[in-house]
Enzyme design. Structure first.
Site, PDB file in Angstrom:
ATOM      1  N   GLU A 171      -3.566   7.676  -4.013  1.00 50.40           N
ATOM      2  CA  GLU A 171      -3.584   6.096  -3.282  1.00 50.40           C
ATOM      3  C   GLU A 171      -3.221   5.172  -4.188  1.00 50.40           C
ATOM      4  O   GLU A 171      -3.966   5.199  -5.378  1.00 50.40           O
ATOM      5  CB  GLU A 171      -4.861   6.017  -2.480  1.00 50.40           C
ATOM      6  CG  GLU A 171      -4.787   4.888  -1.692  1.00 50.40           C
ATOM      7  CD  GLU A 171      -6.077   4.557  -1.083  1.00 50.40           C
ATOM      8  OE1 GLU A 171      -6.173   4.594   0.243  1.00 50.40           O
ATOM      9  OE2 GLU A 171      -7.167   4.487  -1.756  1.00 50.40           O
ATOM     10  N   TYR A 174       0.735  -1.072   0.027  1.00 51.74           N
ATOM     11  CA  TYR A 174       0.012   0.099   0.147  1.00 51.74           C
ATOM     12  C   TYR A 174       0.915   1.077   0.039  1.00 51.74           C
ATOM     13  O   TYR A 174       1.892   1.277   0.767  1.00 51.74           O
ATOM     14  CB  TYR A 174      -0.799   0.021   1.204  1.00 51.74           C
ATOM     15  CG  TYR A 174      -1.636   1.243   1.235  1.00 51.74           C
ATOM     16  CD1 TYR A 174      -3.065   1.296   0.898  1.00 51.74           C
ATOM     17  CD2 TYR A 174      -1.339   2.270   2.034  1.00 51.74           C
ATOM     18  CE1 TYR A 174      -3.894   2.645   0.867  1.00 51.74           C
ATOM     19  CE2 TYR A 174      -1.825   3.533   2.189  1.00 51.74           C
ATOM     20  CZ  TYR A 174      -3.266   3.660   1.634  1.00 51.74           C
ATOM     21  OH  TYR A 174      -4.038   4.586   1.753  1.00 51.74           O
TER      22      TYR A 174
END
Length: 400
Positions: free
Chosen positions: A207, A119
């Site tokens: 993101e 991530y």
């Protein structure tokens, strides 16, 4: 302003981030061309992704029962078949609500062989007023869940905005994620490119979830397999190319109308409409309505210098919501002239033929003239002596 996944990847690629080969498609002909391009270059698997502004697409269900807004295909024909079930269909996910979202665009891309998921995100840490690179070895999961269950797996690297991202910042993140050798070098370059995208495009969020190590020929590569970007609306005047990416089909018609008048409007599920000046006061207004047993129908901030025309437009937007049972106008005049608001209220009520209960609380700059304008207007208005008094009256009015 939110971007679709394909738009986010286009922006990232422009700034040097590696992304899977693919293209957006709005017709069966474009789908067929994209599929041929992917399988024609030696890829053995493709992915078909519904492009809507909502998460949970993979687990979503279309209104006709077809399952999954993210599907894998082993051939060009299968890509076309899947696309035929998605394009023009309405996808319901945990974030869309029961009404779902119509799929007007698909992303047809090469499905990479994933070795490991991570991530990565860049955002503003409002607590310290600095950009923050946030990363985790737990890619593919909701970052909130990771933070709750295993907070030690969240990596945070703050950036000094005066000097920008330095090589050691990227190295710190790449090292903490466990990258080594050639992958370490690739990860550092990608992290720097993601940060550059965030900074140069005035983003509020970039993101990458998941950021992946994928099979690439005889070796491995670091690649952004999925991407989400949100842009700062207040900076869009600097980015005509980014503003052109806005998809009005993904926005509420009332929110679109509000943006035409520079009003900040978000539709909610309650029955008491709010018209307030200032975001902080708007949040407090919604809280106090909830405190006294009501439910706000919207967030509507007319800003610190609203005109009579903006107030009138705000009323029309509010009245377009059939769930509204009462209206609560809560104004504290600092820059705002209370009499301008009062004049706008009277004009809007007369123009729209308002029949709903209207509760008004005015305080601050030129409030005496504002209250006099309301009192002499002949318009039916419930006056609130204080914010608490007005909120209670609005809740009672919505229930009767």
């Amino acid at each position: 302003m939110n971007l679709h996944e394909f738009q986010a990847k286009q922006l990232l690629k422009r700034h040097g981030v590696a992304v899977p080969a693919g293209q957006p498609c709005t017709s069966s002909a474009e789908v067929a061309d994209a599929a041929q391009a992917i399988f024609g270059t030696g890829h053995g698997l493709a992915v078909v992704k519904a492009q809507i502004h909502a998460g949970g697409r993979g687990k979503g269900v279309f209104k006709d029962g077809f399952k999954g807004g993210v599907r894998l295909a082993k051939s060009a024909d299968e890509v076309c078949t899947l696309a035929g079930s998605m394009l023009g269909n309405v996808l319901v996910t945990k974030q869309t609500g029961a009404e779902g979202r119509r799929v007007n665009t698909l992303l047809v891309a090469a499905a990479e062989t994933i070795r490991k998921e991570y991530y990565l995100a860049v955002l503003l840490d409002r607590a310290c007023g600095r950009p923050l690179i946030m990363a985790s070895t737990e890619g593919g999961m909701d970052i909130e869940e990771v933070a709750s269950r295993t907070p030690e797996k969240i990596i945070r690297e703050h950036i000094d905005p005066a000097v920008g991202l330095q090589p050691y910042n990227a190295r710190n993140v790449a090292s903490a994620l466990g990258f080594k050798g050639e992958l370490f070098s690739q990860a550092c370059k990608l992290i720097a490119a993601v940060y550059r995208t965030w900074w140069e495009c005035d983003c509020t969020l970039v993101e990458i979830n998941p950021l992946c190590v994928v099979q690439s020929g005889d070796g491995e590569a670091v690649m952004a397999v999925d991407a989400k970007i949100s842009l700062d609306d207040n900076a869009l005047f600097r980015h005509a190319d980014l503003l052109a990416m806005r998809d009005l089909n993904e926005e509420s018609p009332l929110e679109i109308e509000a943006s035409r008048f520079n009003l900040n409007y978000i539709k909610l599920d309650g029955s008491i409409a709010c018209l307030v000046n200032g975001a902080g006061l708007a949040m407090a207004t919604m809280d106090i309505i909830q405190h006294y047993g009501g439910s706000p129908a919207n967030f509507l901030d007319v800003g610190g210098g609203a005109s009579k025309e903006q107030v009138s437009a705000a009323f029309k937007i509010i009245l377009s919501d059939p769930h509204v049972k009462a209206i609560f106008v809560n104004i504290f005049g600092g820059i705002m002239d209370c009499n301008v608001i009062a004049t706008g209220i009277v004009a809007a009520v007369k123009e729209t033929g308002l029949k709903l209960p209207l509760v008004v609380r005015l305080e601050g700059n030129n409030v005496t003239a504002g209250r006099q304008t309301l009192a002499e207007s002949g318009v039916s208005i419930i006056a609130g002596d204080s914010m608490a008094d007005a909120a209670q009256k609005a809740v009672r009015a919505a229930l009767t």
